[in-house]
Design a protein around this motif. Structure first.
Motif, short mmCIF file in Angstrom:
data_model
loop_
_atom_site.label_atom_id
_atom_site.label_comp_id
_atom_site.label_asym_id
_atom_site.label_seq_id
_atom_site.Cartn_x
_atom_site.Cartn_y
_atom_site.Cartn_z
N VAL A 175 -1.67 -8.27 4.56
CA VAL A 175 -1.65 -7.91 5.90
C VAL A 175 -1.65 -6.09 5.99
O VAL A 175 -2.29 -5.47 6.63
N SER A 176 -0.75 -5.77 4.83
CA SER A 176 -0.45 -4.16 4.87
C SER A 176 -1.93 -3.88 4.30
O SER A 176 -2.29 -2.53 5.02
N THR A 177 -2.45 -4.42 3.39
CA THR A 177 -3.99 -3.68 2.96
C THR A 177 -5.00 -3.59 4.38
O THR A 177 -5.72 -2.84 4.51
N PHE B 182 -4.26 -3.83 7.50
CA PHE B 182 -3.74 -2.59 8.63
C PHE B 182 -4.29 -1.19 8.28
O PHE B 182 -4.87 -0.39 8.86
N HIS B 183 -3.90 -1.02 6.71
CA HIS B 183 -4.09 0.42 6.28
C HIS B 183 -5.67 0.50 6.21
O HIS B 183 -6.09 1.85 6.63
N ILE B 184 -6.46 -0.35 6.10
CA ILE B 184 -7.95 0.00 6.00
C ILE B 184 -8.22 0.28 7.62
O ILE B 184 -9.36 1.04 7.42
N CYS C 14 1.49 -7.06 13.29
CA CYS C 14 1.54 -7.84 12.16
C CYS C 14 2.17 -7.27 10.94
O CYS C 14 2.82 -7.96 10.18
N ASP C 15 1.84 -6.15 10.61
CA ASP C 15 2.36 -5.31 9.43
C ASP C 15 3.60 -5.25 9.45
O ASP C 15 4.32 -5.31 8.48
N ARG C 16 4.23 -5.02 10.79
CA ARG C 16 5.83 -4.86 10.74
C ARG C 16 6.39 -6.61 10.74
O ARG C 16 7.31 -6.87 10.29
N ALA D 135 4.73 9.92 1.57
CA ALA D 135 5.93 9.05 1.59
C ALA D 135 5.81 7.48 2.02
O ALA D 135 6.28 6.79 1.19
N HIS D 136 4.57 7.29 2.70
CA HIS D 136 4.55 5.88 2.96
C HIS D 136 4.01 5.07 1.79
O HIS D 136 4.21 3.86 1.47
N ALA D 137 2.98 5.92 1.12
CA ALA D 137 2.34 5.14 0.01
C ALA D 137 3.65 5.11 -1.20
O ALA D 137 3.73 4.00 -1.93
N TRP E 168 6.83 4.64 -0.40
CA TRP E 168 7.48 3.26 -0.01
C TRP E 168 6.78 2.04 -0.49
O TRP E 168 7.32 1.07 -1.13
N HIS E 169 5.46 2.14 -0.38
CA HIS E 169 4.66 0.81 -0.79
C HIS E 169 4.95 0.54 -2.35
O HIS E 169 5.25 -0.44 -2.56
N VAL E 170 4.98 1.66 -3.13
CA VAL E 170 5.28 1.42 -4.48
C VAL E 170 6.75 1.00 -4.90
O VAL E 170 6.94 -0.07 -5.66
ZN LIG Z 1 2.28 0.34 4.68
#
Ligand SMILES: [Zn+2]
Length: 241
Positions: free
Chosen positions: A76-78, A80-82, A100-102, A205-207, A209-211
């Protein structure tokens, strides 16, 4: 007078206004996408491995619930980001995937606790957490659909409550193996929240957070694999005698 431009400025846009969404730069979009896209296959492999290691149908169902939460988070995250990266002209689609990402975060938290709640012996009161954690995920989902992006701090408080409250069941566990890893994973998520709230302040920052999410999820997966699945259950040992 020449305005001083920081060398990293092209990597980051200005901070979003209250109740608005931060607009990442194209570099940040790419980083946001790849940091989770690369984890989809490992998540599916991990889910399959737990399925294979299951000794009975209860362990198998638990492996699938956890695995679907784990894979769902990265898929879902992928997606949303694409969608946001490629600037979809359908704003409603983008908005839907942002919700959905949330939502998937609530589902993922519940799914991450499920193996511990299902496969460890719990006290009579603590055992209720098995369904209560999903009730909290449902409440979080309803909240997202009603108040999406309106009260960001309330949303963060919801995530943290859901992240920590189910951990209270450890007090009733007779077997406490793996709880250090559970705590380390929780700590990594908490450190990551700092970056989750730093869009427009720290580049990527968001990337980042992903890590942190990926690292914490890996620590939790390792603990679930090692302490709940790798070691044959007492029941299967009896069968093999
Ligand atoms: Zn994200």
């Amino acid at each position: 007078m020449m305005r001083k431009v920081n060398s990293y400025q092209r990597f980051m846009n200005t901070r979003a206004l209250a109740n608005c969404r931060y607009q990442p730069t194209c570099y940040e979009h790419a980083a946001n996408f790849y940091t989770h896209a690369l984890l989809i296959v490992p998540a599916f492999v991990g889910m399959t491995l737990l399925h294979v290691l299951s000794d009975n149908s209860w362990e198998r169902i638990t492996a699938w619930v956890y695995g679907v939460g784990l894979c769902g988070l990265f898929v879902v995250s992928t997606v949303f980001h694409i969608i946001t990266w490629k600037k979809s002209h359908m704003r409603s689609v983008e908005q839907c995937f942002h919700m959905c990402d949330r939502v998937v975060i609530y589902v993922f938290i519940a799914a991450s606790y499920t193996p511990w709640l299902n496969l460890r012996e719990l006290g009579p009161l603590a055992a209720h957490m098995r369904w209560f954690v999903w009730l909290m995920a449902a409440a979080g989902t309803i909240y997202v659909f009603i108040y999406h992006e309106r009260y960001k701090l309330v949303e963060l408080a919801f995530y943290l409550t859901m992240g920590f409250f189910p951990a209270s069941v450890v007090t009733s566990m007779s077997n406490t193996d793996g709880l250090h890893e559970l705590a380390y994973g929780g700590l990594i998520y908490c450190l990551g929240v700092f970056f989750f709230k730093s869009d427009g302040v720290i580049p990527f920052a968001h990337a980042i957070w992903h890590v942190f999410v990926a690292l914490a999820a890996a620590v939790h997966y390792y603990a679930i694999w090692k302490y709940l699945y790798k070691t044959p259950s007492a029941e299967s040992l009896l069968h093999s005698l």
